[in-house]
Design an enzyme around this catalytic site. Structure first.
Site, mmCIF file in Angstrom:
data_model
loop_
_atom_site.group_PDB
_atom_site.id
_atom_site.type_symbol
_atom_site.label_atom_id
_atom_site.label_comp_id
_atom_site.label_asym_id
_atom_site.label_seq_id
_atom_site.Cartn_x
_atom_site.Cartn_y
_atom_site.Cartn_z
ATOM 1 N N GLY A 9 35.479 34.047 33.877
ATOM 2 C CA GLY A 9 36.871 34.400 34.153
ATOM 3 C C GLY A 9 36.990 35.903 34.296
ATOM 4 O O GLY A 9 36.037 36.592 34.647
ATOM 5 N N CYS A 10 38.144 36.412 33.989
ATOM 6 C CA CYS A 10 38.401 37.849 34.088
ATOM 7 C C CYS A 10 37.482 38.620 33.141
ATOM 8 O O CYS A 10 37.358 38.282 31.968
ATOM 9 C CB CYS A 10 39.867 38.127 33.752
ATOM 10 S SG CYS A 10 40.293 39.872 33.809
ATOM 11 N N PHE A 11 36.862 39.681 33.653
ATOM 12 C CA PHE A 11 35.938 40.428 32.808
ATOM 13 C C PHE A 11 36.631 41.158 31.662
ATOM 14 O O PHE A 11 35.997 41.532 30.684
ATOM 15 C CB PHE A 11 35.027 41.365 33.592
ATOM 16 C CG PHE A 11 35.626 42.232 34.660
ATOM 17 C CD1 PHE A 11 36.918 42.711 34.618
ATOM 18 C CD2 PHE A 11 34.846 42.600 35.742
ATOM 19 C CE1 PHE A 11 37.432 43.533 35.610
ATOM 20 C CE2 PHE A 11 35.331 43.419 36.752
ATOM 21 C CZ PHE A 11 36.631 43.882 36.683
ATOM 22 N N TRP A 12 37.940 41.361 31.750
ATOM 23 C CA TRP A 12 38.647 42.026 30.651
ATOM 24 C C TRP A 12 38.523 41.233 29.358
ATOM 25 O O TRP A 12 38.397 41.810 28.281
ATOM 26 C CB TRP A 12 40.122 42.208 30.995
ATOM 27 C CG TRP A 12 40.414 43.084 32.156
ATOM 28 C CD1 TRP A 12 39.589 43.991 32.765
ATOM 29 C CD2 TRP A 12 41.652 43.142 32.868
ATOM 30 N NE1 TRP A 12 40.243 44.606 33.808
ATOM 31 C CE2 TRP A 12 41.502 44.104 33.893
ATOM 32 C CE3 TRP A 12 42.863 42.477 32.735
ATOM 33 C CZ2 TRP A 12 42.541 44.416 34.779
ATOM 34 C CZ3 TRP A 12 43.892 42.786 33.622
ATOM 35 C CH2 TRP A 12 43.721 43.749 34.625
#
Length: 175
Positions: A9-12
């Site tokens: 998913g989002c790397f954040w």
């Protein structure tokens, strides 16, 4: 020290979670698995580059075992969702593990097998050779810590951080 390249998913979110783990010395957000030479965030977001948002997690296996790093990966995202995580949709948000050598490939496959015993339904996590890893723009690095009041951080990343802190308490850094 070892480095694993993981996309979930989002790397954040991955960045935020792994930075809380004892023995993790570095987390670098970036892009891999695609066919464009020097993609930007804006280009990756179109889904046309083939790249996944990923993190390079560097850790000391004498402090935190490789299996724990990988089990955390399967705890912090849903590996049954094809090309998405929640509202983040597209191949750039796929569940993937990019191995640098055969030993990593075997570790990744074993982790996926362990996860399949926990998750109902088929796991779609891709296990592929690591190609070129492109470091994301500076503003993506340690995004959660730099933007703690940002809506996505509060609604999506923080619950994942808290879930992993609870499940892997012995490995969480002291605050």
């Amino acid at each position: 020290m070892r480095t694993f390249h993981l996309a979930g998913g989002c790397f954040w979110c991955l960045d935020a979670v792994y930075r809380t783990i004892e023995g993790v010395s570095d987390v670098v957000s970036g892009y891999t698995g695609g066919h464009v030479e020097n993609p930007t965030y804006e280009l990756v977001c179109t889904g046309s580059t083939g790249h996944a948002e990923a993190v390079a997690v560097t850790f000391d296996p004498d402090v935190v075992p490789a299996d724990v790093i990988l089990d955390i990966f399967f705890t912090l995202h849903d590996p049954r969702q094809l090309n998405r995580q929640g509202n983040d949709v597209g191949t750039q948000y796929r569940s993937a593990m990019f191995y640098g050598d055969e030993e990593q490939k075997v570790l990744f496959e074993a982790a996926r097998d362990r996860a399949s015993e926990i998750w109902d339904g088929g796991i779609v996590t891709e296990i592929s050779p690591l190609g070129r890893y492109i470091i994301a723009e500076d503003y993506h690095q340690d995004f959660f810590a730099m933007n703690p009041g940002q809506g996505y951080c509060l609604a999506v990343a923080l619950p994942k951080v808290n879930k992993v802190r609870k499940a892997y308490a012995p490995y969480v850094k002291a605050r």
